[in-house]
Motif scaffolding. Structure first.
Motif, PDB file in Angstrom:
ATOM      1  N   LEU A 187       1.049  -0.987  -0.097  1.00  0.00           N
ATOM      2  CA  LEU A 187       0.435  -0.329  -0.007  1.00  0.00           C
ATOM      3  C   LEU A 187       0.767   1.712   0.190  1.00  0.00           C
ATOM      4  O   LEU A 187       2.472   1.306   0.273  1.00  0.00           O
ATOM      5  CB  LEU A 187      -1.008  -0.393   1.010  1.00  0.00           C
ATOM      6  CG  LEU A 187      -1.836  -0.875   1.494  1.00  0.00           C
ATOM      7  CD1 LEU A 187      -1.869  -1.738   2.661  1.00  0.00           C
ATOM      8  CD2 LEU A 187      -3.019  -0.678   0.464  1.00  0.00           C
ATOM      9  N   LYS A 188       0.473   2.208  -0.295  1.00  0.00           N
ATOM     10  CA  LYS A 188       1.453   3.240  -0.406  1.00  0.00           C
ATOM     11  C   LYS A 188       0.197   4.696   0.692  1.00  0.00           C
ATOM     12  O   LYS A 188      -0.333   3.920   1.404  1.00  0.00           O
ATOM     13  CB  LYS A 188       1.305   4.658  -1.877  1.00  0.00           C
ATOM     14  CG  LYS A 188      -0.682   5.221  -1.795  1.00  0.00           C
ATOM     15  CD  LYS A 188      -0.971   5.600  -3.320  1.00  0.00           C
ATOM     16  CE  LYS A 188      -2.500   5.727  -3.380  1.00  0.00           C
ATOM     17  NZ  LYS A 188      -2.845   6.251  -4.968  1.00  0.00           N
ATOM     18  N   GLY A 189       1.042   5.417   1.146  1.00  0.00           N
ATOM     19  CA  GLY A 189       1.034   5.825   2.188  1.00  0.00           C
ATOM     20  C   GLY A 189       2.262   5.433   3.455  1.00  0.00           C
ATOM     21  O   GLY A 189       2.674   4.112   3.950  1.00  0.00           O
TER      22      GLY A 189
ATOM     23  N   PRO B 145      11.151  -2.485   8.074  1.00  0.00           N
ATOM     24  CA  PRO B 145      11.605  -1.299   7.395  1.00  0.00           C
ATOM     25  C   PRO B 145      11.628  -1.594   5.668  1.00  0.00           C
ATOM     26  O   PRO B 145      11.077  -1.745   5.115  1.00  0.00           O
ATOM     27  CB  PRO B 145      12.907   0.292   7.845  1.00  0.00           C
ATOM     28  CG  PRO B 145      13.545  -0.303   8.179  1.00  0.00           C
ATOM     29  CD  PRO B 145      12.458  -2.620   9.156  1.00  0.00           C
ATOM     30  N   PHE B 146      12.135  -3.158   5.832  1.00  0.00           N
ATOM     31  CA  PHE B 146      12.887  -3.792   4.266  1.00  0.00           C
ATOM     32  C   PHE B 146      11.720  -4.805   3.892  1.00  0.00           C
ATOM     33  O   PHE B 146      11.868  -4.890   2.836  1.00  0.00           O
ATOM     34  CB  PHE B 146      13.739  -4.058   4.878  1.00  0.00           C
ATOM     35  CG  PHE B 146      15.091  -3.536   5.110  1.00  0.00           C
ATOM     36  CD1 PHE B 146      16.409  -2.983   4.226  1.00  0.00           C
ATOM     37  CD2 PHE B 146      15.506  -3.556   6.717  1.00  0.00           C
ATOM     38  CE1 PHE B 146      17.046  -1.289   4.938  1.00  0.00           C
ATOM     39  CE2 PHE B 146      16.806  -3.251   6.788  1.00  0.00           C
ATOM     40  CZ  PHE B 146      17.547  -1.469   6.298  1.00  0.00           C
ATOM     41  N   ASN B 147      10.473  -4.158   4.800  1.00  0.00           N
ATOM     42  CA  ASN B 147       9.485  -5.836   4.055  1.00  0.00           C
ATOM     43  C   ASN B 147       8.732  -4.850   2.990  1.00  0.00           C
ATOM     44  O   ASN B 147       7.894  -5.238   2.366  1.00  0.00           O
ATOM     45  CB  ASN B 147       8.446  -6.483   4.667  1.00  0.00           C
ATOM     46  CG  ASN B 147       9.145  -6.810   5.898  1.00  0.00           C
ATOM     47  OD1 ASN B 147      10.419  -7.293   5.222  1.00  0.00           O
ATOM     48  ND2 ASN B 147       8.535  -7.282   6.890  1.00  0.00           N
TER      49      ASN B 147
ATOM     50  N   ASP C 141      10.266   1.445   0.217  1.00  0.00           N
ATOM     51  CA  ASP C 141      10.374   2.896   0.502  1.00  0.00           C
ATOM     52  C   ASP C 141       9.595   3.051   2.281  1.00  0.00           C
ATOM     53  O   ASP C 141       8.073   3.389   2.142  1.00  0.00           O
ATOM     54  CB  ASP C 141      10.139   3.920  -0.305  1.00  0.00           C
ATOM     55  CG  ASP C 141       9.876   5.930   0.509  1.00  0.00           C
ATOM     56  OD1 ASP C 141      10.090   5.698   1.893  1.00  0.00           O
ATOM     57  OD2 ASP C 141       9.768   6.085  -0.493  1.00  0.00           O
ATOM     58  N   ILE C 142       9.998   2.803   2.615  1.00  0.00           N
ATOM     59  CA  ILE C 142       8.783   2.532   4.509  1.00  0.00           C
ATOM     60  C   ILE C 142       8.260   4.131   4.744  1.00  0.00           C
ATOM     61  O   ILE C 142       6.827   3.747   5.625  1.00  0.00           O
ATOM     62  CB  ILE C 142       9.548   1.610   5.907  1.00  0.00           C
ATOM     63  CG1 ILE C 142       9.011   1.944   6.893  1.00  0.00           C
ATOM     64  CG2 ILE C 142      10.648   3.325   5.956  1.00  0.00           C
ATOM     65  CD1 ILE C 142       7.946   0.930   7.037  1.00  0.00           C
ATOM     66  N   ASN C 143       9.006   5.354   4.389  1.00  0.00           N
ATOM     67  CA  ASN C 143       8.468   6.582   4.888  1.00  0.00           C
ATOM     68  C   ASN C 143       7.072   6.466   2.969  1.00  0.00           C
ATOM     69  O   ASN C 143       6.854   7.502   4.056  1.00  0.00           O
ATOM     70  CB  ASN C 143       9.074   7.997   4.124  1.00  0.00           C
ATOM     71  CG  ASN C 143      10.807   7.249   5.178  1.00  0.00           C
ATOM     72  OD1 ASN C 143      10.232   7.421   6.199  1.00  0.00           O
ATOM     73  ND2 ASN C 143      12.187   7.403   4.580  1.00  0.00           N
TER      74      ASN C 143
END
Length: 175
Positions: free
Chosen positions: A6-8, A40-42, A45-47
């Motif tokens: 998902l985005k966001g 965060p590597f799943n 871009d975790i941000n």
């Protein structure tokens, strides 16, 4: 298993969740994991991205329409207020396997008396979450202790408690 990228960012109420169970009849899944919360590597871009993993089971008593499984999962995620819209989806993943968890049987212990020593003859020491096919000692704390106890067995010759005496181990740890 269905993965939804998902985005966001996740909703605030999901930002600290690991997994949630869903016994409701509207969803094909029984458990949802906020997969991006584990690392965060799943996601790329975790941000700007996050992810959910849905676990689905099926049987003669609970058939699943595999052709519509991703669509049904996304619909239920929206109904369950996990996601707002299909528009937020950037990727979908489907993995299916005949057996996902070990199923204990009355024959299990007698089979393990043959299987585990046979594996050990090939230097395979099956431990950890479901590694020894003992569901009653497969939580994180059990898995950690199985590793510690295996090292103590190899280095010090100390018998493994958790693997060989699950009732005793569970009584000690208040399970």
């Amino acid at each position: 298993m269905i993965g939804i990228g998902l985005k966001g960012k996740p909703k605030p109420e999901l930002a600290t969740k690991c997994w949630m169970y869903f016994p409701e009849s509207n969803s094909p899944y029984y458990r949802i994991t906020v997969f991006s919360n584990y690392s965060p590597f799943n996601v790329p871009d975790i941000n700007n991205q996050w992810s959910l993993m849905a676990e689905v089971s099926e049987s003669e008593c609970k058939p699943v329409d595999r052709a519509a499984l991703i669509k049904d999962t996304v619909r239920a995620m929206i109904e369950d207020k996990l996601i707002d819209s299909e528009e937020d989806i950037v990727s979908e993943f489907l993995f299916s396997t005949d057996y996902g968890y070990p199923t204990p049987s009355v024959e299990r212990d007698s089979i393990l008396k043959t299987v585990l020593p046979a594996l050990e003859k090939s230097d395979i020491y099956s431990r950890g979450r479901f590694g020894a096919w003992k569901y009653e000692v497969s939580n994180q704390d059990h898995s950690l202790m199985q590793g510690v106890e295996w090292v103590n067995k190899v280095v010090l010759g100390v018998p493994e408690l958790t693997l060989n005496f699950p009732d005793t181990a569970n009584a000690m740890w208040g399970k």
